[in-house]
Write an enzyme that holds these catalytic residues in place. Structure first.
Site, PDB file in Angstrom:
ATOM      1  N   CYS A  19       0.788  -1.228   0.000  1.00  0.00           N
ATOM      2  CA  CYS A  19       0.000   0.000   0.000  1.00  0.00           C
ATOM      3  C   CYS A  19       0.818   1.275   0.000  1.00  0.00           C
ATOM      4  O   CYS A  19       1.952   1.293   0.465  1.00  0.00           O
ATOM      5  CB  CYS A  19      -0.881   0.051   1.243  1.00  0.00           C
ATOM      6  SG  CYS A  19      -1.971  -1.343   1.396  1.00  0.00           S
ATOM      7  N   GLY A  44       1.027   0.031  -5.038  1.00  0.00           N
ATOM      8  CA  GLY A  44      -0.214  -0.738  -5.066  1.00  0.00           C
ATOM      9  C   GLY A  44      -0.966  -0.487  -6.341  1.00  0.00           C
ATOM     10  O   GLY A  44      -1.188   0.668  -6.709  1.00  0.00           O
ATOM     11  N   ASN A  88      -0.941   1.414   5.578  1.00  0.00           N
ATOM     12  CA  ASN A  88       0.149   0.664   4.957  1.00  0.00           C
ATOM     13  C   ASN A  88       0.805  -0.139   6.075  1.00  0.00           C
ATOM     14  O   ASN A  88       1.266   0.437   7.056  1.00  0.00           O
ATOM     15  CB  ASN A  88       1.153   1.625   4.326  1.00  0.00           C
ATOM     16  CG  ASN A  88       2.374   0.925   3.737  1.00  0.00           C
ATOM     17  OD1 ASN A  88       3.446   1.495   3.673  1.00  0.00           O
ATOM     18  ND2 ASN A  88       2.229  -0.320   3.314  1.00  0.00           N
ATOM     19  N   GLY A  89       0.844  -1.444   5.908  1.00  0.00           N
ATOM     20  CA  GLY A  89       1.435  -2.300   6.938  1.00  0.00           C
ATOM     21  C   GLY A  89       0.518  -3.467   7.234  1.00  0.00           C
ATOM     22  O   GLY A  89      -0.397  -3.763   6.454  1.00  0.00           O
ATOM     23  N   TYR A 104      14.238  -2.200  -2.420  1.00  0.00           N
ATOM     24  CA  TYR A 104      13.330  -2.726  -3.432  1.00  0.00           C
ATOM     25  C   TYR A 104      12.058  -1.907  -3.653  1.00  0.00           C
ATOM     26  O   TYR A 104      11.701  -1.621  -4.780  1.00  0.00           O
ATOM     27  CB  TYR A 104      12.945  -4.145  -3.001  1.00  0.00           C
ATOM     28  CG  TYR A 104      12.117  -4.948  -3.976  1.00  0.00           C
ATOM     29  CD1 TYR A 104      12.706  -5.824  -4.878  1.00  0.00           C
ATOM     30  CD2 TYR A 104      10.736  -4.855  -3.982  1.00  0.00           C
ATOM     31  CE1 TYR A 104      11.943  -6.581  -5.755  1.00  0.00           C
ATOM     32  CE2 TYR A 104       9.956  -5.605  -4.856  1.00  0.00           C
ATOM     33  CZ  TYR A 104      10.574  -6.469  -5.736  1.00  0.00           C
ATOM     34  OH  TYR A 104       9.828  -7.213  -6.604  1.00  0.00           O
TER      35      TYR A 104
END
Ligand code: SF4
Length: 503
Positions: A18, A45, A119-120, A262
């Site tokens: 996300c 996302g 996010n997470g 990444y």
């Protein structure tokens, strides 16, 4: 490297779940800046996109499956009134692509309207959900974001905003960077260990919270700073500034090192480090730790490019033995020997084994003249399942490479991620339970080397204990059932952790 294996249709490689954003402006509608910011976060996302705004009287929401450009039309943006709002791009993990989990999650309670972008991943969401459900809360999704929303809404019935957020933070355990709208007030919250990124930016007429600074740049804003682990940031509704509350203090952070390696855009600054520079430095370390003298060094585009540039740079200065190069020694040639098909995305679906095997040919085409008769070092950021690496080595050998050496700018991934990255199961990871030599043999390379965890900590200028290294050590910074931890952490006792009223 992105790759796929197995019988069911699947996406490839590792995927960030996300991206989140929130803005509060002085009078101007927030919808369009949020829309542009989501474009800048699209790499985080690609399954759904959404915006929730509030105009001072009511909340407006538009959430759709698909890319940002497909999810919103002019009409949609026109209906999203209000100078305050939040946005979200999402990539769901669990098998089905389900619109009930698309975000921002929005709901109206007695305590006002709430929108949440997350996010997470919480590791104790089920415990809290069960407790809230027993207290009469009805859930519409199985996502952990709705759990946070219900918990916060319950607290807001009895407490002011700051205390309500603090109590919710005392109950949830796991990784979270949140942007929240409570009516027309925009908040940002980062978990006490700061696992996922979140930063604050200043715009011409307001402030923004975003997963990555690239979203701030897109709006011609200035990065102010990262949201601190355990901090609540409340944007002022006149766009004039923000208030900060350090709600939880924790001795160590657990920044996800893979953000630098990444996930994040190379042009983003995360926790004070420009991602592109971090990748170059990791590449330099890779040469220092495991450089091999070959005719050519080439990146796997685009993921290996910054690593390969740093590696080749270091290789032009010293030999693989660490000696300074002689004036007439040109070192290792850096070349783009693999061309990427830009129209094959990071998440393409390959329904059959045959098609999966063709995947690397769809994505990468070698330039024969750069490779034929040469010893080649190919550089990437990671190996997940190993299928692509195997195919890539074969491809280079088919093109006439005399030797193919593989260098990876991160440690080997030996365990899954529970903090919001769609990676793979332990059984699928090629490095789980295998030595580097065994992996080298499996992908048929002449040599293979990964970067050490110490080198990662060194480059990111963090103590090891301040990083999450769970997927490369198998020891996590959170209390995850059935897994080891690398520090003294335990889940909150969800049943009995309401803090004293004056806390
Ligand atoms: S387990 Fe790996 S990918 Fe997941 S948060 Fe930790 S470092 Fe990042």
């Amino acid at each position: 490297m992105t790759d796929g294996r197995g019988e069911t249709p699947r996406r490839t490689g590792m995927t960030e779940k996300c991206g989140v954003v929130g803005v509060s402006l002085d009078g101007r509608n927030a919808a369009r800046p949020l829309y542009y910011a989501l474009y800048a976060l699209q790499h985080r996302g690609q399954e759904s996109a959404g915006i929730v705004t509030h105009d001072g009287f009511q909340q407006h929401s538009h959430v759709e499956m698909g890319l940002v450009g497909d999810a919103f039309g002019e009409d949609d943006l026109d209906t999203l009134n209000g100078a305050a709002g939040i946005g979200h791009v999402r990539y769901p993990t669990a098998g089905s692509v389900d619109s009930s989990c698309a975000q921002p999650f929005s709901v109206s309670f007695k305590s006002g309207s709430l929108g949440l972008s997350h996010n997470g991943n919480l590791v104790n969401a089920d415990e809290i959900r069960d407790e809230l459900a027993a207290a009469g809360h009805a859930f519409t999704s199985d996502g952990d974001t709705e759990v946070i929303a219900h918990d916060l809404a319950r607290n807001l019935l009895e407490e002011d905003l700051v205390r309500a957020v603090k109590h919710t933070m005392g109950r949830i355990h796991g990784s979270y960077s949140l942007t929240i709208s409570h009516d027309d007030t925009i908040l940002g919250v980062r978990d006490p260990q700061g696992n996922r990124p979140l930063c604050i930016g200043e715009l011409e007429d307001g402030y923004i919270l975003a997963s990555e600074s690239a979203a701030i740049d897109t709006l011609d804003g200035e990065l102010v700073r990262d949201v601190r682990p355990g901090e609540l940031v409340v944007l002022q509704d006149d766009g004039e500034g923000f208030d900060s509350y350090q709600l939880v203090e924790q001795e160590n952070t657990a920044h996800c090192f893979f953000e630098h390696v990444y996930f994040a855009r190379p042009d983003s600054v995360i926790d004070d480090t420009l991602v592109y520079e971090a990748r170059r430095s990791l590449g330099r370390k890779l040469w220092e730790e495991s450089g091999v003298e070959t005719d050519v060094v080439m990146p796997v585009p685009d993921s290996g490019r910054a690593f390969a540039a740093g590696y080749a740079d270091a290789a032009s200065e010293t030999t693989a033995d660490g000696e300074s190069r002689a004036a007439d020694d040109d070192g290792v040639e850096f070349a783009e020997g693999l061309m990427k098909n830009r129209y094959v995305g990071r998440t393409f679906i390959m329904p059959t084994q045959d098609e999966r095997e063709r995947a690397v040919r769809l994505k990468l085409n070698p330039i024969k003249s750069t490779i034929e008769g040469k010893t080649v070092t190919v550089i990437d950021d990671s190996i997940v399942r190993g299928t692509t690496s195997t195919q890539l080595v074969q491809l280079l050998k088919d093109c006439g490479a005399e030797e193919v050496h593989v260098r990876i700018g991160a440690p080997a991934i030996v365990a899954p991620c529970y903090m919001g990255i769609d990676m793979a199961t332990r059984e699928e990871l090629i490095a789980a339970g295998r030595s580097t030599d065994e992996i080298r043999d499996a992908i048929d390379a002449d040599s293979l080397a990964y970067l050490s965890t110490d080198a990662v900590a060194d480059v990111l200028e963090e103590d090891r204990i301040d990083l999450c290294l769970g997927c490369v050590t198998g020891e996590y910074p959170y209390d995850i059932e059935g897994e080891e931890t690398d520090r003294d952490v335990s889940r909150p006792d969800v049943g009995g952790t309401r803090l004293p009223a004056d806390d």
